[in-house]
Design a protein around this motif. Sequence first.
Motif, mmCIF file in Angstrom:
data_model
loop_
_atom_site.group_PDB
_atom_site.id
_atom_site.type_symbol
_atom_site.label_atom_id
_atom_site.label_comp_id
_atom_site.label_asym_id
_atom_site.label_seq_id
_atom_site.Cartn_x
_atom_site.Cartn_y
_atom_site.Cartn_z
ATOM 1 N N LEU A 56 36.814 -40.447 -18.971
ATOM 2 C CA LEU A 56 37.222 -41.444 -20.359
ATOM 3 C C LEU A 56 35.625 -40.568 -21.508
ATOM 4 O O LEU A 56 36.771 -41.020 -22.896
ATOM 5 N N HIS A 57 34.710 -41.076 -21.601
ATOM 6 C CA HIS A 57 34.170 -40.409 -22.751
ATOM 7 C C HIS A 57 34.587 -39.149 -23.622
ATOM 8 O O HIS A 57 35.318 -39.134 -24.674
ATOM 9 N N PHE A 65 42.459 -41.718 -26.999
ATOM 10 C CA PHE A 65 41.940 -43.140 -26.840
ATOM 11 C C PHE A 65 41.093 -43.528 -28.441
ATOM 12 O O PHE A 65 40.184 -42.505 -28.380
ATOM 13 N N GLU A 66 41.182 -44.765 -28.655
ATOM 14 C CA GLU A 66 40.273 -45.362 -29.372
ATOM 15 C C GLU A 66 39.295 -46.069 -29.251
ATOM 16 O O GLU A 66 39.713 -47.388 -28.292
ATOM 17 N N ASN A 179 42.820 -58.214 -26.766
ATOM 18 C CA ASN A 179 43.663 -57.052 -26.998
ATOM 19 C C ASN A 179 43.034 -55.735 -26.907
ATOM 20 O O ASN A 179 42.979 -55.160 -27.880
ATOM 21 N N VAL A 180 42.405 -55.564 -25.736
ATOM 22 C CA VAL A 180 41.829 -54.280 -25.331
ATOM 23 C C VAL A 180 43.101 -53.164 -24.524
ATOM 24 O O VAL A 180 43.405 -54.517 -23.699
ATOM 25 N N SER A 181 42.687 -53.071 -24.506
ATOM 26 C CA SER A 181 43.145 -51.617 -23.275
ATOM 27 C C SER A 181 42.754 -51.376 -22.596
ATOM 28 O O SER A 181 41.757 -51.344 -22.122
ATOM 29 N N SER A 182 43.331 -50.769 -21.203
ATOM 30 C CA SER A 182 42.753 -50.439 -19.487
ATOM 31 C C SER A 182 42.389 -50.115 -19.951
ATOM 32 O O SER A 182 41.027 -50.048 -19.417
ATOM 33 N N THR A 183 42.125 -48.557 -20.299
ATOM 34 C CA THR A 183 40.991 -47.401 -20.914
ATOM 35 C C THR A 183 39.738 -47.943 -21.343
ATOM 36 O O THR A 183 38.747 -47.769 -20.881
ATOM 37 N N GLN A 184 40.015 -48.871 -22.547
ATOM 38 C CA GLN A 184 38.721 -49.173 -23.642
ATOM 39 C C GLN A 184 38.041 -50.466 -22.586
ATOM 40 O O GLN A 184 36.765 -50.253 -23.057
ATOM 41 N N LEU A 185 38.716 -50.851 -22.145
ATOM 42 C CA LEU A 185 37.426 -51.785 -21.071
ATOM 43 C C LEU A 185 37.421 -51.246 -20.212
ATOM 44 O O LEU A 185 35.678 -51.205 -19.755
#
Length: 321
Positions: A56-57, A65-66, A179-185
């Motif tokens: 993910l990094h 993604f952001e 309001n965060v995406s699954s990727t961000q979490l």
Amino acid sequence: MGEMSNNQLGVIGALFLSVASSVSIVICNKALMSNLGFQFATTLTSWHLMVTYCTLHVALRLNFFESKPIDMKTVMVFGILNGVSIGFLNLSLGFNSIGFYQMTKLAIIPFTVMLETLFLKKQFSEKIKFSLSILLLGVGIASVTDLQLNLVGTILSLIAIITTCIGQILTNTIQKRLNVSSTQLLYQSSPFQAAILFVSGPFLDQCLTKQNVFAYKYSPVVLVFIVMSCLIAVLVNFSTFLVIGKTSPVTYQVLGHLKTCLVLAFGYTLLHDPFTSRNIFGILVAIVGMGLYSYFCTIETKRKQDGDALPSLSQAMERDH
């Protein structure tokens, strides 16, 4: 209408990815542990999470993604809780019979329903509860064999159930409220999950297997399967957060029992595991329960959408007048 269709396609895609990756990793890990003798499940999970974070990094650096800042205390507690739940599930398997461990996994659904009803005031219809009961009955028939109880194993199972339920409810709640995406979490929480399992994994594995992960002789074949397992785990971890975020913790658990049925079927087909008429009957009952759950959820979702659309329509008519 197009937005609704895209959302439905997103949910279907997430469910498919979750099933495909989970069944793949079970088959890979079964070969790794049963055939190659690598029994260190908790340590392997910590490697899964570290590879997930690194992947993910790289994706973040490539602007796939952001990164969205989340309160550090929230992420830390969430990550540690999920890591602890994995550790206790593995301990539960080590201190209980396989049958009692399967009962532990089955208990996660009713416990999740209870927690969401009590603390989140979520309502589950009688039809949903009925379909879940049919599902649990079927999975129980297909997978639960011996039920040997002991005090330590029972306590570990209870802790595993509680931490797993809370962790999955938080996965859904945090994504929606912040309001965060699954990727961000997943990106922000995976280092904490990996860290607690990386520290505790070798100790837990030695308690359960009487072997030292650092003394194990890593052959090239074992290393290939470990790398494959870690790469598939990236998809498993991502799809887990994606499914829970797009649906609910209960739906994710229902999907988990579908995976159990598929693993039993694949085990019989590909690995020639023992398969009885009881397994077949249990899987068929479970499939009926899953079908009913999907049908009732679809009906209730449509009813809710129609109910939400009526006030909007009446407001629009009032503005026209």
